[in-house]
Design a protein around this motif. Structure first.
Motif, PDB file in Angstrom:
ATOM      1  N   THR A 196       0.833  -1.195   0.000  1.00  0.00           N
ATOM      2  CA  THR A 196       0.000   0.000   0.000  1.00  0.00           C
ATOM      3  C   THR A 196       0.867   1.243   0.000  1.00  0.00           C
ATOM      4  OG1 THR A 196      -1.712  -1.147   1.249  1.00  0.00           O
ATOM      5  CG2 THR A 196      -1.800   1.244   1.221  1.00  0.00           C
ATOM      6  N   PRO A 232       0.162   7.341   2.305  1.00  0.00           N
ATOM      7  CA  PRO A 232      -0.522   8.576   1.957  1.00  0.00           C
ATOM      8  C   PRO A 232       0.310   9.790   2.319  1.00  0.00           C
ATOM      9  CG  PRO A 232      -1.421   7.666   3.973  1.00  0.00           C
ATOM     10  CD  PRO A 232      -0.462   6.642   3.446  1.00  0.00           C
ATOM     11  N   GLY A 251      -8.034  11.274   7.695  1.00  0.00           N
ATOM     12  CA  GLY A 251      -7.067  10.422   7.021  1.00  0.00           C
ATOM     13  C   GLY A 251      -6.955   9.052   7.678  1.00  0.00           C
ATOM     14  N   ALA A 269      -9.917   6.974   6.660  1.00  0.00           N
ATOM     15  CA  ALA A 269      -9.809   6.530   5.273  1.00  0.00           C
ATOM     16  C   ALA A 269      -8.837   5.365   5.111  1.00  0.00           C
ATOM     17  CB  ALA A 269      -9.361   7.695   4.386  1.00  0.00           C
ATOM     18  N   MET A 270      -7.950   5.170   6.072  1.00  0.00           N
ATOM     19  CA  MET A 270      -6.967   4.087   5.996  1.00  0.00           C
ATOM     20  C   MET A 270      -7.422   2.813   6.708  1.00  0.00           C
ATOM     21  SD  MET A 270      -4.136   4.652   4.319  1.00  0.00           S
ATOM     22  CE  MET A 270      -2.955   3.526   5.103  1.00  0.00           C
ATOM     23  N   LEU A 296      -8.768  15.558   2.557  1.00  0.00           N
ATOM     24  CA  LEU A 296      -8.322  14.303   1.964  1.00  0.00           C
ATOM     25  C   LEU A 296      -7.903  14.448   0.502  1.00  0.00           C
ATOM     26  CD1 LEU A 296     -11.017  11.895   3.440  1.00  0.00           C
ATOM     27  CD2 LEU A 296      -8.578  11.864   3.960  1.00  0.00           C
ATOM     28  N   ASP A 312      -3.822  14.853  -7.696  1.00  0.00           N
ATOM     29  CA  ASP A 312      -4.826  13.855  -8.074  1.00  0.00           C
ATOM     30  C   ASP A 312      -6.059  14.522  -8.677  1.00  0.00           C
ATOM     31  OD1 ASP A 312      -3.235  11.791  -7.208  1.00  0.00           O
ATOM     32  OD2 ASP A 312      -4.193  11.621  -5.249  1.00  0.00           O
ATOM     33  N   HIS A 352      -8.762   4.926   1.498  1.00  0.00           N
ATOM     34  CA  HIS A 352      -7.486   4.718   0.820  1.00  0.00           C
ATOM     35  C   HIS A 352      -7.234   3.224   0.634  1.00  0.00           C
ATOM     36  CE1 HIS A 352      -6.330   8.881   1.067  1.00  0.00           C
ATOM     37  NE2 HIS A 352      -6.304   8.887   2.392  1.00  0.00           N
ATOM     38  N   SER A 399      -9.014   1.323  -6.100  1.00  0.00           N
ATOM     39  CA  SER A 399      -7.947   2.315  -6.263  1.00  0.00           C
ATOM     40  C   SER A 399      -6.680   1.696  -6.844  1.00  0.00           C
ATOM     41  CB  SER A 399      -7.640   2.996  -4.932  1.00  0.00           C
ATOM     42  OG  SER A 399      -7.063   2.080  -4.018  1.00  0.00           O
ATOM     43  N   THR A 413      -7.267   8.098  -7.987  1.00  0.00           N
ATOM     44  CA  THR A 413      -8.346   7.901  -7.017  1.00  0.00           C
ATOM     45  C   THR A 413      -8.510   9.144  -6.164  1.00  0.00           C
ATOM     46  OG1 THR A 413      -7.920   5.516  -6.885  1.00  0.00           O
ATOM     47  CG2 THR A 413      -9.175   6.507  -5.087  1.00  0.00           C
ATOM     48  N   THR A 441     -10.365  10.360  -2.751  1.00  0.00           N
ATOM     49  CA  THR A 441     -10.990   9.811  -1.549  1.00  0.00           C
ATOM     50  C   THR A 441     -11.889  10.850  -0.903  1.00  0.00           C
ATOM     51  OG1 THR A 441      -9.046   8.411  -1.180  1.00  0.00           O
ATOM     52  CG2 THR A 441     -10.554   8.704   0.671  1.00  0.00           C
TER      53      THR A 441
END
Length: 303
Positions: A2, A5, A16, A19-20, A126, A131, A226, A231, A237, A239
């Motif tokens: 992975t 981030p 964050g 999201a992980m 985020l 991106d 994430h 993704s 991607t 998020t």
């Protein structure tokens, strides 16, 4: 493996971490959930305190901080302290607004609105600028756009297709899962596929992504977490995040609201990339919309 981030913007540490959550190992997840449940305590606590609370080793606490994108626990604590202090300085005075209302429908409605505001604030922390630029470039340059989403993501996908078409970028959002997969396989390298999924792990949405990848189309994914399976297939991607701390809360959290806001923001950015094209398309759309109305009262049903 992975990808780590980037460090979050001010106010984005907790969003964050949420999201992980899906990509963390069970022991790491317990550490993350301990931080989420008591951020103020986590700032002051030692690595051993966190380890005891999560029933893990001290090494797991350090590894979790690094998996979350930080150099170690000290950096996580410093940035968390920044965010907790920032949130306190921006909060409403004690006893104001929602907190004074008794339990009931009004309190429920206002609490939900507050959670929407929080989810939108999390969204802004985020998003990564590179991106976003990449996603807009892909969508703006596509010959045609297939938009996919299943379940509660389907209405967001339908809105995305409608709004993209309205600014002169042909898009469609088939409702049938198999139809989405077939049309994804028929895309070309000049096309794009925009996929919307809260978890980023819905089997049917991942299948559409795989078909689009096999066709050579560019893929933009909008997810809530994430490191999702989606993704890993997508070219870029974004998020959106949401207010809950687990996948089980997805259906009751206002996830689709930040996703819908993000979709509309992307459409605006695509329109701004070619204002003349967007304006010409909107003129034609308004002609159609204008023809849909009638000035004859007797033609309007009264039932």
């Amino acid at each position: 493996m992975t990808q780590r981030p980037q460090l979050p913007q001010a106010g984005g540490v907790l969003a964050g971490i949420r999201a992980m959550l899906p990509v963390l190992k069970p022991s790491e997840r317990r550490v993350a959930e301990a931080v989420l449940s008591r951020p103020g305590w986590a700032i002051e606590g030692s690595a051993q305190d966190l380890a005891a609370a999560a029933d893990v080793s001290r090494a797991t606490v350090v590894r979790t901080a690094q998996r979350l994108g930080y150099s170690g626990l000290p950096q996580l604590r410093v940035l968390l302290a920044r965010d907790v202090g920032r949130a306190g300085s921006e909060s409403r005075p004690e006893g104001a607004g929602v907190s004074r209302l008794p339990a009931g429908p009004t309190r429920t409605v206002l609490d939900f609105c507050s959670s929407v505001v929080e989810s939108l604030q999390a969204l802004t922390t985020l998003l990564d600028a590179d991106d976003v630029d990449h996603a807009v470039t892909v969508l703006a340059g596509a010959q045609r756009i297939l938009v996919g989403g299943h379940g509660v993501s389907a209405p967001v996908a339908a809105e995305a297709a409608m709004r993209l078409s309205a600014i002169g970028h042909p898009a469609e959002a088939p409702q049938d899962a198999l139809d989405q997969e077939i049309k994804a396989r028929l895309l070309s390298q000049a096309d794009a596929c925009l996929l919307i999924s809260g978890t980023g792990a819905t089997r049917s949405t991942v299948a559409v992504a795989q078909s689009a990848r096999a066709a050579g189309a560019s893929i933009v994914a909008l997810t809530g977490f994430h490191g999702s399976p989606l993704s890993k297939i997508a070219d870029v991607t974004l998020t959106a995040g949401f207010g809950g701390d687990s996948l089980q809360e997805e259906l009751r959290a206002p996830l689709r609201i930040p996703q819908a806001v993000l979709v509309n923001a992307l459409v605006q950015a695509v329109a701004d990339s070619d204002p003349a094209r967007a304006l010409a398309a909107r003129d034609r759309v308004l002609e159609v919309v204008g023809d849909a109305f009638t000035d004859q009262p007797d033609e309007i049903g009264t039932g």
